[in-house]
Design a protein around this motif. Structure first.
Motif, PDB file in Angstrom:
ATOM      1  N   GLU A  65      -8.592   5.933  -1.193  1.00 35.33           N
ATOM      2  CA  GLU A  65      -8.538   7.389  -1.309  1.00 35.33           C
ATOM      3  C   GLU A  65      -9.897   7.947  -1.717  1.00 35.33           C
ATOM      4  O   GLU A  65     -10.239   9.077  -1.357  1.00 35.33           O
ATOM      5  CB  GLU A  65      -7.505   7.778  -2.369  1.00 35.33           C
ATOM      6  CG  GLU A  65      -6.082   7.413  -1.995  1.00 35.33           C
ATOM      7  CD  GLU A  65      -5.425   8.494  -1.138  1.00 35.33           C
ATOM      8  OE1 GLU A  65      -5.871   9.646  -1.201  1.00 35.33           O
ATOM      9  OE2 GLU A  65      -4.471   8.161  -0.423  1.00 35.33           O
ATOM     10  N   GLN A  66     -10.621   7.183  -2.505  1.00 40.67           N
ATOM     11  CA  GLN A  66     -11.912   7.685  -2.986  1.00 40.67           C
ATOM     12  C   GLN A  66     -12.706   6.536  -3.590  1.00 40.67           C
ATOM     13  O   GLN A  66     -12.141   5.616  -4.168  1.00 40.67           O
ATOM     14  CB  GLN A  66     -11.696   8.767  -4.048  1.00 40.67           C
ATOM     15  CG  GLN A  66     -12.971   9.457  -4.482  1.00 40.67           C
ATOM     16  CD  GLN A  66     -12.711  10.755  -5.231  1.00 40.67           C
ATOM     17  OE1 GLN A  66     -11.572  11.061  -5.587  1.00 40.67           O
ATOM     18  NE2 GLN A  66     -13.762  11.516  -5.471  1.00 40.67           N
TER      19      GLN A  66
ATOM     20  N   SER B 217      -8.492  13.814  -2.772  1.00 40.20           N
ATOM     21  CA  SER B 217      -7.213  14.087  -2.125  1.00 40.20           C
ATOM     22  C   SER B 217      -6.209  14.508  -3.190  1.00 40.20           C
ATOM     23  O   SER B 217      -6.404  14.224  -4.368  1.00 40.20           O
ATOM     24  CB  SER B 217      -6.707  12.826  -1.411  1.00 40.20           C
ATOM     25  OG  SER B 217      -6.439  11.806  -2.355  1.00 40.20           O
TER      26      SER B 217
ATOM     27  N   PHE C 110      -6.945  22.066  -2.286  1.00 42.57           N
ATOM     28  CA  PHE C 110      -6.640  21.364  -1.043  1.00 42.57           C
ATOM     29  C   PHE C 110      -5.850  22.293  -0.138  1.00 42.57           C
ATOM     30  O   PHE C 110      -5.217  23.235  -0.608  1.00 42.57           O
ATOM     31  CB  PHE C 110      -5.839  20.092  -1.322  1.00 42.57           C
ATOM     32  CG  PHE C 110      -6.630  19.081  -2.094  1.00 42.57           C
ATOM     33  CD1 PHE C 110      -7.557  18.265  -1.468  1.00 42.57           C
ATOM     34  CD2 PHE C 110      -6.487  18.975  -3.471  1.00 42.57           C
ATOM     35  CE1 PHE C 110      -8.316  17.360  -2.187  1.00 42.57           C
ATOM     36  CE2 PHE C 110      -7.239  18.067  -4.197  1.00 42.57           C
ATOM     37  CZ  PHE C 110      -8.161  17.263  -3.556  1.00 42.57           C
TER      38      PHE C 110
ATOM     39  N   ASP D 122      -1.266  13.627   3.136  1.00 44.26           N
ATOM     40  CA  ASP D 122      -2.513  14.040   2.530  1.00 44.26           C
ATOM     41  C   ASP D 122      -3.626  13.004   2.651  1.00 44.26           C
ATOM     42  O   ASP D 122      -4.766  13.326   2.918  1.00 44.26           O
ATOM     43  CB  ASP D 122      -2.306  14.324   1.042  1.00 44.26           C
ATOM     44  CG  ASP D 122      -1.606  15.663   0.835  1.00 44.26           C
ATOM     45  OD1 ASP D 122      -0.964  15.807  -0.192  1.00 44.26           O
ATOM     46  OD2 ASP D 122      -1.703  16.524   1.720  1.00 44.26           O
ATOM     47  N   ALA D 123      -3.254  11.755   2.444  1.00 43.13           N
ATOM     48  CA  ALA D 123      -4.267  10.713   2.381  1.00 43.13           C
ATOM     49  C   ALA D 123      -5.052  10.603   3.683  1.00 43.13           C
ATOM     50  O   ALA D 123      -6.198  10.196   3.692  1.00 43.13           O
ATOM     51  CB  ALA D 123      -3.611   9.383   2.055  1.00 43.13           C
TER      52      ALA D 123
ATOM     53  N   ARG E 113      -5.925  13.005   5.657  1.00 46.21           N
ATOM     54  CA  ARG E 113      -6.682  14.197   6.026  1.00 46.21           C
ATOM     55  C   ARG E 113      -8.120  14.120   5.513  1.00 46.21           C
ATOM     56  O   ARG E 113      -8.362  13.829   4.362  1.00 46.21           O
ATOM     57  CB  ARG E 113      -6.018  15.419   5.402  1.00 46.21           C
ATOM     58  CG  ARG E 113      -6.168  16.657   6.219  1.00 46.21           C
ATOM     59  CD  ARG E 113      -5.003  17.589   5.995  1.00 46.21           C
ATOM     60  NE  ARG E 113      -4.401  17.385   4.695  1.00 46.21           N
ATOM     61  CZ  ARG E 113      -4.896  17.874   3.565  1.00 46.21           C
ATOM     62  NH1 ARG E 113      -5.970  18.626   3.579  1.00 46.21           N
ATOM     63  NH2 ARG E 113      -4.300  17.642   2.432  1.00 46.21           N
TER      64      ARG E 113
ATOM     65  N   LEU F 266     -11.586  15.210   4.006  1.00 48.13           N
ATOM     66  CA  LEU F 266     -11.920  16.255   3.051  1.00 48.13           C
ATOM     67  C   LEU F 266     -13.409  16.499   3.083  1.00 48.13           C
ATOM     68  O   LEU F 266     -14.192  15.587   3.186  1.00 48.13           O
ATOM     69  CB  LEU F 266     -11.483  15.817   1.665  1.00 48.13           C
ATOM     70  CG  LEU F 266      -9.961  15.853   1.589  1.00 48.13           C
ATOM     71  CD1 LEU F 266      -9.443  14.725   0.765  1.00 48.13           C
ATOM     72  CD2 LEU F 266      -9.515  17.194   1.072  1.00 48.13           C
TER      73      LEU F 266
ATOM     74  N   ARG G 240     -14.329   8.366   4.783  1.00 44.97           N
ATOM     75  CA  ARG G 240     -12.878   8.502   4.692  1.00 44.97           C
ATOM     76  C   ARG G 240     -12.225   7.532   5.649  1.00 44.97           C
ATOM     77  O   ARG G 240     -12.774   7.218   6.687  1.00 44.97           O
ATOM     78  CB  ARG G 240     -12.459   9.940   5.057  1.00 44.97           C
ATOM     79  CG  ARG G 240     -12.962  10.963   4.098  1.00 44.97           C
ATOM     80  CD  ARG G 240     -12.218  10.900   2.785  1.00 44.97           C
ATOM     81  NE  ARG G 240     -10.784  10.944   3.051  1.00 44.97           N
ATOM     82  CZ  ARG G 240      -9.869  10.582   2.158  1.00 44.97           C
ATOM     83  NH1 ARG G 240     -10.239  10.114   1.015  1.00 44.97           N
ATOM     84  NH2 ARG G 240      -8.605  10.667   2.453  1.00 44.97           N
TER      85      ARG G 240
END
Ligand SMILES: Nc1ncnc2c1ncn2[C@@H]1O[C@H](COP(=O)(O)OP(=O)(O)O)[C@@H](O)[C@H]1O
Ligand SMILES: [Mg+2]
Length: 364
Positions: free
Chosen positions: A215-216, A229, A342, A351-352, A354, A356, A363
């Protein structure tokens, strides 16, 4: 350097890794942080050669590790539940990986003994050398387990929640100790935990995993201030979610003053603002739709509950000594100190996936 690319893995219908891309530099200590079931152990097992991915690459120091057996990879692995040999002394446990090497590669007895002595010193367990595992505390056993993993001079050290079964105070000591050991050995290390504090204290670079995806990737500050996210925002404690309207990158809503929240390069329209309960200031404002419905003190903090005209209810935590006088039934404006915006359109579970705009990291 470890290079993981486009890695996927399913167990039957369950997709456990859904496209992992991750590079770990030689000598780096990276923490892999995620809730239970996010796929952390599966990723470690694939690196160790105990599981195989369905697709994707694993290259370590230029070699394709997927073509190597577990034995050929030179991995040091420490699990949550220490698996020391109960009938062997600490010294023999640490020497084990060296003494079972094929004869041609096996160091001589005196070389092994010297190596073990070095490790006992480095790990600050020299006084335990002749004890058996049953005579050690949990923290001491994990030091021995790390010694056994380090003895073979692993190309990669994998630690899967190694302190998970221990008390908070001992865990804190071991964290500091592990950082020191890492600085001295410089082993390329992947440390798995579901504990944020542990991840951020140990590693400069933290990889946040959720449901089989990264995720990050970032430092503690980056992940706190700019969650990539909704998943990361919630995982970091931003459990207040407000519907807002985004205008020129700024979140707007009745009774909300979001000037301190960083602008977001997103189209105007409906959006969601994620806030931490402890990063919201309150200001009396008769025009605000938010009313104080409840407050309680735990001595240090006041937990206030605000409700919007009989609808949405949110918690706000204020330090007791600097909190304004709050009176039940009065109206207050929310002034977040930080927050993350968001888009509103995507369903939460999507969400994950998409992209950002705010982060530079790749990503997945
Ligand atoms: N051998 C297996 N067979 C079937 N399902 C598995 C197996 N190993 C793990 N899983 C499933 O994969 C998911 C991720 O597990 P795991 O990698 O252990 O996550 P974590 O270490 O982050 O808690 C879980 O839903 C788990 O039940
Ligand atoms: Mg696990």
């Amino acid at each position: 350097m470890i290079s993981i690319s486009s890695m996927t893995k399913s167990f039957g219908p369950t997709a456990v890794l859904r496209g992992i891309d991750l590079n770990i530099e030689a000598g780096e200590l990276v923490a892999l942080l995620g809730p239970s079931g996010s796929g952390k152990t599966t990723l470690l097992k694939i690196i160790a050669g105990l599981e195989w991915p369905d697709a994707g690459g694993l290259v370590v120091d230029g070699k394709n590790w997927l073509a190597l057996s577990a034995q050929q990879r030179r991995i040091g692995f420490v699990f949550q539940h220490y698996a020391l040999f109960p009938h062997m002394t600490v010294r023999d446990n640490i020497a084990f990986g060296l003494s079972v090497r094929p004869r041609a590669e096996r160091p001589g007895k005196s070389v092994i003994a010297a190596k073990v002595d070095d490790l006992l010193g480095l790990l600050q367990i020299a006084h335990l050398a002749d004890r058996f595992p049953g005579q050690l505390s949990g923290g001491q056993r994990q030091r021995v387990a790390l010694g056994r993993a380090l003895a073979i001079e692993p190309a990669v050290l994998l630690l899967d929640e190694p302190f998970g079964a221990l008390d908070a105070a001992i865990r804190r000591d071991l964290r500091r100790w592990l950082r020191e050991v890492h600085q001295k050995t410089g082993s390329t290390t992947l440390f798995v935990t579901h504990d944020q504090e542990e991840a951020f204290e140990l590693a400069d670079r933290v990889v946040v995993m959720g449901e089989g995806r990264i995720e990050q990737i970032g430092s503690a500050d980056q992940i706190h201030d700019r969650p990539a996210s909704p998943f990361v925002a919630r995982f970091m404690g931003a459990v207040v979610e407000l519907p807002v309207t985004l205008r020129a990158g700024r979140a707007e809503a009745a009774g909300l003053d979001a000037r301190a929240v960083e602008r977001r390069a997103m189209a105007d329209g409906p959006a969601r603002l994620f806030l931490r309960p402890d990063a919201i200031a309150l200001e009396a404002d008769p025009a605000s739709p938010w009313r104080l419905t409840h407050k309680a003190s735990n001595g240090a903090m006041i937990r206030a509950t605000l409700q919007q005209d009989g609808g949405l209810e949110i918690p706000v935590d204020l330090p007791r000594h600097s909190a304004p006088d709050l009176s039940l039934g009065s109206a207050y404006r929310l002034r977040p100190l930080t927050g993350a915006v968001f888009s509103f359109d995507a369903a939460p579970q999507a969400d994950a996936a998409r992209p950002l705009p705010i982060l530079k990291e790749k990503r997945l």
